[in-house]
Design a protein around this motif. Sequence first.
Motif, PDB file in Angstrom:
ATOM      1  N   TYR A 143     -29.487 -58.591  47.613  1.00  0.00           N
ATOM      2  CA  TYR A 143     -29.183 -58.316  46.180  1.00  0.00           C
ATOM      3  C   TYR A 143     -30.262 -58.060  45.354  1.00  0.00           C
ATOM      4  CZ  TYR A 143     -24.859 -60.562  47.584  1.00  0.00           C
ATOM      5  OH  TYR A 143     -23.705 -60.827  48.429  1.00  0.00           O
ATOM      6  N   TRP A 144     -30.437 -56.833  44.996  1.00  0.00           N
ATOM      7  CA  TRP A 144     -31.593 -56.405  44.303  1.00  0.00           C
ATOM      8  C   TRP A 144     -31.140 -55.732  43.094  1.00  0.00           C
ATOM      9  CZ3 TRP A 144     -36.649 -57.547  45.594  1.00  0.00           C
ATOM     10  CH2 TRP A 144     -36.858 -58.109  46.970  1.00  0.00           C
ATOM     11  N   PHE A 145     -31.946 -55.744  42.012  1.00  0.00           N
ATOM     12  CA  PHE A 145     -31.657 -55.216  40.713  1.00  0.00           C
ATOM     13  C   PHE A 145     -32.812 -54.069  40.228  1.00  0.00           C
ATOM     14  CE2 PHE A 145     -31.743 -54.548  36.101  1.00  0.00           C
ATOM     15  CZ  PHE A 145     -30.557 -54.078  36.014  1.00  0.00           C
ATOM     16  N   GLU A 146     -32.469 -52.856  40.056  1.00  0.00           N
ATOM     17  CA  GLU A 146     -33.559 -52.192  39.646  1.00  0.00           C
ATOM     18  C   GLU A 146     -32.861 -51.284  38.476  1.00  0.00           C
ATOM     19  OE1 GLU A 146     -34.910 -49.397  42.807  1.00  0.00           O
ATOM     20  OE2 GLU A 146     -35.250 -51.150  44.168  1.00  0.00           O
ATOM     21  N   GLU A 147     -33.635 -51.237  37.288  1.00  0.00           N
ATOM     22  CA  GLU A 147     -33.168 -50.662  36.192  1.00  0.00           C
ATOM     23  C   GLU A 147     -33.291 -49.058  36.495  1.00  0.00           C
ATOM     24  OE1 GLU A 147     -34.172 -52.058  32.391  1.00  0.00           O
ATOM     25  OE2 GLU A 147     -34.963 -53.912  33.253  1.00  0.00           O
TER      26      GLU A 147
END
Length: 148
Positions: A143-147
């Motif tokens: 679970y990765w979040f990249e803007e």
Amino acid sequence: MRTKQDWEWLAAGSEYLAAVAVRELLQEGKSMEAYEGLAFLIESMGKSKKLALRSQLIRLMSHIIKWKCQPERRSSSWAITIDSARTEIEEIQEEVPILNRDYIESVWDKCFVRALREAQMEMGKKKCQIAALDWAEVFEEEYWFEED
């Protein structure tokens, strides 16, 4: 001589103080009383670790549910919380090896129900389309979040 209720109360209230009481009994040569206190201390410690593991599992599942149900609201904070809960569970398992995958699977459904309820309350939704989570989703999926 302490009674069963005394040991239960002491161990539940302060594991440290219970351990000190056991040590004092051993120093006094009262090994049978110390053994009884030690049994209650071990039981109490096991209960607290089980509660901690279940709490982290619910936290983990709840954030994964929100991640899946509200992709537009994903954030690095959610990804960090997922990673943190996984780490906490691993640390509990290192400390208490009997709280292994078999134990987690034994509490899985109950924890999922609670996580779903908590996630729905946070999301303000009555119904989320997630009916279950599997092991891989909870413990293996990235679970990765990249803007943008």
